[in-house]
Design an enzyme around this catalytic site. Structure first.
Site, short mmCIF file in Angstrom:
data_model
loop_
_atom_site.label_atom_id
_atom_site.label_comp_id
_atom_site.label_asym_id
_atom_site.label_seq_id
_atom_site.Cartn_x
_atom_site.Cartn_y
_atom_site.Cartn_z
N ARG A 129 0.85 -1.21 0.00
CA ARG A 129 0.00 0.00 0.00
C ARG A 129 0.88 1.25 0.00
NH1 ARG A 129 -0.28 0.86 5.94
NH2 ARG A 129 0.22 -1.15 6.85
N ASP A 185 7.81 -10.57 6.79
CA ASP A 185 7.99 -9.52 7.79
C ASP A 185 9.47 -9.13 7.73
OD1 ASP A 185 8.57 -8.09 10.12
OD2 ASP A 185 7.05 -9.17 11.30
N TYR A 193 11.25 7.93 15.16
CA TYR A 193 11.14 7.97 13.70
C TYR A 193 12.23 8.89 13.11
CZ TYR A 193 9.02 8.47 9.06
OH TYR A 193 8.79 8.47 7.70
P1 NDP Z 1 2.12 3.10 5.01
O1 NDP Z 1 1.88 3.01 6.49
O2 NDP Z 1 1.03 3.53 4.13
O3 NDP Z 1 2.72 1.72 4.48
C1 NDP Z 1 3.74 1.08 5.18
C2 NDP Z 1 4.16 -0.14 4.40
O4 NDP Z 1 5.21 -0.79 5.13
C3 NDP Z 1 3.04 -1.13 4.21
O5 NDP Z 1 3.07 -1.62 2.89
C4 NDP Z 1 3.38 -2.23 5.20
O6 NDP Z 1 2.97 -3.49 4.66
C5 NDP Z 1 4.89 -2.17 5.25
N1 NDP Z 1 5.44 -2.71 6.50
C6 NDP Z 1 5.40 -2.16 7.73
N2 NDP Z 1 5.99 -2.97 8.63
C7 NDP Z 1 6.43 -4.05 7.93
C8 NDP Z 1 7.11 -5.24 8.28
N3 NDP Z 1 7.48 -5.49 9.55
N4 NDP Z 1 7.39 -6.14 7.30
C9 NDP Z 1 7.02 -5.91 6.02
N5 NDP Z 1 6.38 -4.79 5.62
C10 NDP Z 1 6.08 -3.89 6.57
O7 NDP Z 1 3.37 4.11 4.90
P2 NDP Z 1 3.87 5.03 3.68
O8 NDP Z 1 3.55 4.42 2.40
O9 NDP Z 1 3.46 6.42 3.98
O10 NDP Z 1 5.45 4.99 3.94
C11 NDP Z 1 6.33 4.20 3.18
C12 NDP Z 1 7.75 4.65 3.49
O11 NDP Z 1 7.91 6.04 3.19
C13 NDP Z 1 8.13 4.49 4.97
O12 NDP Z 1 9.46 4.11 5.09
C14 NDP Z 1 7.93 5.91 5.51
O13 NDP Z 1 8.69 6.14 6.66
C15 NDP Z 1 8.39 6.73 4.32
N6 NDP Z 1 7.92 8.10 4.30
C16 NDP Z 1 6.59 8.39 4.18
C17 NDP Z 1 6.18 9.72 4.13
C18 NDP Z 1 4.75 10.09 3.97
O14 NDP Z 1 4.45 11.30 4.07
N7 NDP Z 1 3.85 9.18 3.69
C19 NDP Z 1 7.13 10.83 4.25
C20 NDP Z 1 8.51 10.40 4.38
C21 NDP Z 1 8.86 9.09 4.40
P3 NDP Z 1 2.16 -4.63 5.52
O15 NDP Z 1 1.19 -3.92 6.40
O16 NDP Z 1 1.56 -5.48 4.43
O17 NDP Z 1 3.24 -5.36 6.26
#
Ligand code: NDP
Length: 255
Positions: free
Chosen positions: A21, A68, A162
């Site tokens: 996502r 994971d 973070y």
């Molecule tokens: P979301 O919360 O929308 O998505 C997070 C994603 O990380 C999901 O696909 C989730 O998949 C996956 N994830 C989390 N934990 C695990 C795990 N233990 N193992 C495997 N997959 C994992 O976040 P964003 O899309 O907003 O963020 C994506 C990246 O961008 C992150 O690193 C975030 O810090 C960074 N970022 C985002 C910003 C923003 O404004 N949105 C700004 C700056 C940086 P699942 O649940 O299927 O495990």
């Protein structure tokens, strides 16, 4: 070769952690649009399959493997599954991430550990697992998703774990780029600003004063306008770029 050809990912294979996502889904789609075969990685199998099937229905090459990223055996399995499914791997997008909002005095040990486990230790684990493979094949690209939170302190919500994790991701990026450059492996980071996803409630009115009004472009960004930056960093369009942190934040960190 014309300049646009350098953005092509035809014949390349990319792995996107957190591809189920948000930004990861957008990055995966953009990489596939540029010609790559893409393996999505995440814990939510239902969502991961849905995204992969949606991409396949559009004629793109995509699959999902449940993992994971905080579990080292899972990380190793994503590499072997990708090699079995697509025959090679050229690009790793270290995108999976987590955030906890709390003032420093209220952050629990569990919260701190959780954020560091996902945002830093797992990035290290994935980078080493794929880096070993890339160094062995003497080519490969790693893009770590950092954040402008690794450069400035966000407000009004505090998120010390973070912020620290993302600053570490930026410097780990430079460290790996320096070590693996001679082996033909490039390592860069993308540092987004406020982008609308599940993690980032950028349209909440209580944040507008700080997150939108204070930004030079006075708006948040979309996944679609950030994703082409990943194609740049993953492709030969950036063949002389390594150890860089590309900031895409609508100018937020200019102040
Ligand atoms: P979301 O919360 O929308 O998505 C997070 C994603 O990380 C999901 O696909 C989730 O998949 C996956 N994830 C989390 N934990 C695990 C795990 N233990 N193992 C495997 N997959 C994992 O976040 P964003 O899309 O907003 O963020 C994506 C990246 O961008 C992150 O690193 C975030 O810090 C960074 N970022 C985002 C910003 C923003 O404004 N949105 C700004 C700056 C940086 P699942 O649940 O299927 O495990």
């Amino acid at each position: 070769m014309n300049a646009m050809d350098r953005f092509s990912l035809d014949g390349r294979v990319a792995v996107v952690t957190g591809g189920t996502r948000g930004l990861g889904e957008g990055f995966a789609t953009a990489l596939a649009d540029a010609g790559a075969s893409v393996m999505l990685v995440g814990r939510d199998a239902e969502r991961g399959r849905l995204v992969a099937d949606g991409m396949t229905a559009r004629g793109l090459a995509a699959d999902f493997t449940r993992a994971d990223v905080t579990v080292p055996d899972d990380v190793t399995r994503t590499l072997t599954s990708t090699l079995e499914r697509f025959g090679r791997v050229d690009v790793l997008i270290n995108n999976a991430g987590a955030c906890v909002h709390a003032p420093a005095l209220e952050v629990t040990d569990e919260d701190w550990r959780h954020v560091m486990d996902v945002n830093l230790d797992a990035v290290w684990q994935c980078a080493r697992t794929y880096g070993r493979h890339f160094v062995g094949q003497r080519s490969g690209v790693i893009v770590n998703i950092g954040s402008m939170s690794g450069l400035v302190v966000n407000r009004p919500q505090w998120q010390p774990a973070y912020n620290a994790s993302k600053a570490a991701v930026h410097h780990l990026t430079r460290s790996l780029a320096a070590e693996w450059g001679p082996s033909g492996v490039r390592v860069n980071a993308l540092a987004p600003g406020y982008i609308k996803t599940d993690m980032s409630p950028v349209d909440e009115p209580r944040f507008r004063r700080y997150w939108i009004d204070d930004a030079p472009m006075q708006r948040y960004g979309s996944v679609e306008e950030l994703a082409p930056a990943i194609v740049f960093l993953a492709s030969d369009a950036s063949s002389f770029v390594t150890g860089s942190v590309l900031v895409a934040d609508g100018g937020y960190t200019a102040f």
